[in-house]
Scaffold this motif. Structure first.
Motif, PDB file in Angstrom:
ATOM      1  N   GLU A 160      18.443  46.323  -6.400  1.00  0.00           N
ATOM      2  CA  GLU A 160      17.684  46.245  -7.642  1.00  0.00           C
ATOM      3  C   GLU A 160      18.654  45.982  -8.792  1.00  0.00           C
ATOM      4  N   VAL A 161      18.358  44.948  -9.571  1.00  0.00           N
ATOM      5  CA  VAL A 161      19.243  44.575 -10.677  1.00  0.00           C
ATOM      6  C   VAL A 161      18.876  45.394 -11.907  1.00  0.00           C
ATOM      7  N   VAL A 162      19.833  46.204 -12.362  1.00  0.00           N
ATOM      8  CA  VAL A 162      19.627  47.034 -13.544  1.00  0.00           C
ATOM      9  C   VAL A 162      20.750  46.746 -14.535  1.00  0.00           C
ATOM     10  N   PRO A 163      20.408  46.290 -15.751  1.00  0.00           N
ATOM     11  CA  PRO A 163      21.458  46.014 -16.753  1.00  0.00           C
ATOM     12  C   PRO A 163      22.280  47.268 -17.028  1.00  0.00           C
ATOM     13  N   THR A 164      23.563  47.100 -17.238  1.00  0.00           N
ATOM     14  CA  THR A 164      24.428  48.248 -17.519  1.00  0.00           C
ATOM     15  C   THR A 164      25.470  47.863 -18.558  1.00  0.00           C
ATOM     16  N   VAL A 165      25.883  48.829 -19.344  1.00  0.00           N
ATOM     17  CA  VAL A 165      26.899  48.591 -20.362  1.00  0.00           C
ATOM     18  C   VAL A 165      27.869  49.763 -20.362  1.00  0.00           C
ATOM     19  N   LEU A 166      29.168  49.454 -20.345  1.00  0.00           N
ATOM     20  CA  LEU A 166      30.225  50.472 -20.375  1.00  0.00           C
ATOM     21  C   LEU A 166      30.018  51.539 -19.303  1.00  0.00           C
ATOM     22  N   ASN A 167      29.580  51.101 -18.115  1.00  0.00           N
ATOM     23  CA  ASN A 167      29.354  52.007 -16.972  1.00  0.00           C
ATOM     24  C   ASN A 167      28.431  53.173 -17.312  1.00  0.00           C
ATOM     25  N   ASP A 168      27.404  52.899 -18.129  1.00  0.00           N
ATOM     26  CA  ASP A 168      26.486  53.975 -18.521  1.00  0.00           C
ATOM     27  C   ASP A 168      25.694  54.529 -17.336  1.00  0.00           C
TER      28      ASP A 168
END
Length: 388
Positions: A160-168
């Motif tokens: 499942e593709v889940v957007p992530t930022v700064l390893n949140d």
């Protein structure tokens, strides 16, 4: 339990009351003794909807088919049977996949523990057909996440593709979902039992207390009794116990004589006495779960009583999980489960950038650190802008 205390159950529908009465009747032959007034003006379609919503239709069917109660319309039994048969096939499919995944991971030196699914149904109910499961939940060490992904992708699973930022994801998530389009099977790969900041045992500690299932020919490992009970309690509490199935799990485990002395140390160590008390109150009030004096002492806290009463709002309804978890009432309830220290960490995490910030304002990856100072402004922007 404090017998001077009773939950306010006046808001429960008559269909839900009948469902609970059948569930808590242990002797199949006694189903016919269920109070006659509970059958008056029952909307059987609502009854079936509730049995499905709470995922208890396998147990309801297994009781009603042997009770031979002519107060139950034939089409209700037939509908329950169809769903029961469908669930049995699903559990058999998941059992086969569970064994294959175990063998694959073991051959590649990845330790795994099953959290739910057929292995739990067999352990708690003695029959995989008596509990439902839509997927397989697997716990691994976070150090094995990368290799696990490679393995699952190699055998046809899609992530499942889940957007992530700064390893949140490390702070906001505790599992990732994989789906096999040909087999129509979903896996949840957990690196934590519950979301941060809930306190929980390390993987190695859980592994030391693991059990091996006799359900399959190849060894399949799952949580020890005490760890399983506390996991199911924390999971149920976090979701507001909106499925009665989770309370039935607790009821069945306690009926098997789980000893308090074996779990007291874990309750103290991981600071979940309030949640245990809540579960015991709900199980006792709704399912008439019997517990000895030792267990009853855990229900005495006012905090446990308060969150037990608050959970009734979720138990009585038929709203989806997404609707429940997006409500203000749930957010208030969720915070009430945590200790003061956990609440502090929860609010601290709110200041860390999230994927929503990424969707609100696109910034090149090398500059993602800018999301830290921009986070408060982006949150305010999302809350104040008008929907188009």
């Amino acid at each position: 339990m404090d017998y001077n205390y009773r939950l306010d159950l006046s808001s429960l529908s008559k269909e839900l009351r009948l469902l609970l009465e059948i569930l808590k009747t242990e002797d199949y032959d006694s189903i016919g003794l269920v109070k006659k007034e509970l059958y008056i003006d029952i909307d059987w379609e609502v009854f079936l909807q509730l049995a499905s919503y709470h995922r208890v239709y396998p147990l309801i069917y297994s009781k009603l088919k042997r009770a031979d109660d002519n107060r139950i319309p034939p089409h209700v039994i037939q509908t329950l049977y169809k769903e029961f048969k469908k669930n049995t096939l699903q559990m058999l499919l998941l059992s086969g996949e569970m064994e294959q995944i175990s063998e694959l991971f073991t051959e590649n030196q990845i330790r795994l523990l099953y959290l739910k699914g057929p292995v739990i149904a067999a352990d708690i109910y003695g029959d995989i057909s008596l509990r439902t499961s839509k997927d397989l939940d697997i716990l691994i060490s976070i150090t094995d996440l990368k290799r696990t992904e490679e393995l699952l992708l190699s055998i046809g699973y899609e992530k499942e593709v889940v957007p992530t930022v700064l390893n949140d994801w490390k702070w906001r998530k505790h599992h990732v979902v994989y789906f096999h389009p040909q087999k129509n099977i979903e896996l949840e790969i957990h690196w934590r039992l519950q979301p941060f900041p809930l306190k929980e045992p390390k993987f190695n500690e859980l592994w030391e207390r693991k059990r091996v299932s006799t359900l399959t020919s190849y060894p399949v490992y799952f949580l020890g009794k005490e760890d399983l009970l506390l996991y199911l309690i924390s999971h149920g509490a976090r979701h507001g116990w909106f499925r009665l199935r989770w309370l039935l799990d607790i009821d069945q485990m306690l009926r098997k004589g789980l000893k308090l002395e074996d779990i007291n140390l874990l309750i103290s160590k991981y600071q979940n006495r309030k949640l245990v008390g809540q579960a015991l109150i709900l199980a006792s009030e709704l399912l008439k779960t019997h517990m000895n004096d030792g267990w009853e002492k855990l229900t005495e806290g006012n905090d446990s009583k308060k969150i037990a009463q608050n959970a009734i709002e979720f138990i009585k309804g038929t709203e989806s999980l997404a609707t429940i978890m997006s409500s203000k009432y749930y957010k208030h309830y969720s915070l009430s489960l945590n200790s003061n220290l956990q609440r502090f960490f929860f609010f601290l995490i709110l200041f860390y950038p999230s994927s929503k910030d990424l969707m609100t304002l696109r910034i090149p990856k090398p500059l993602h650190l800018l999301y830290v100072p921009l986070r408060p402004f982006l949150v305010v922007w999302r809350k104040t802008r008008k929907p188009s």
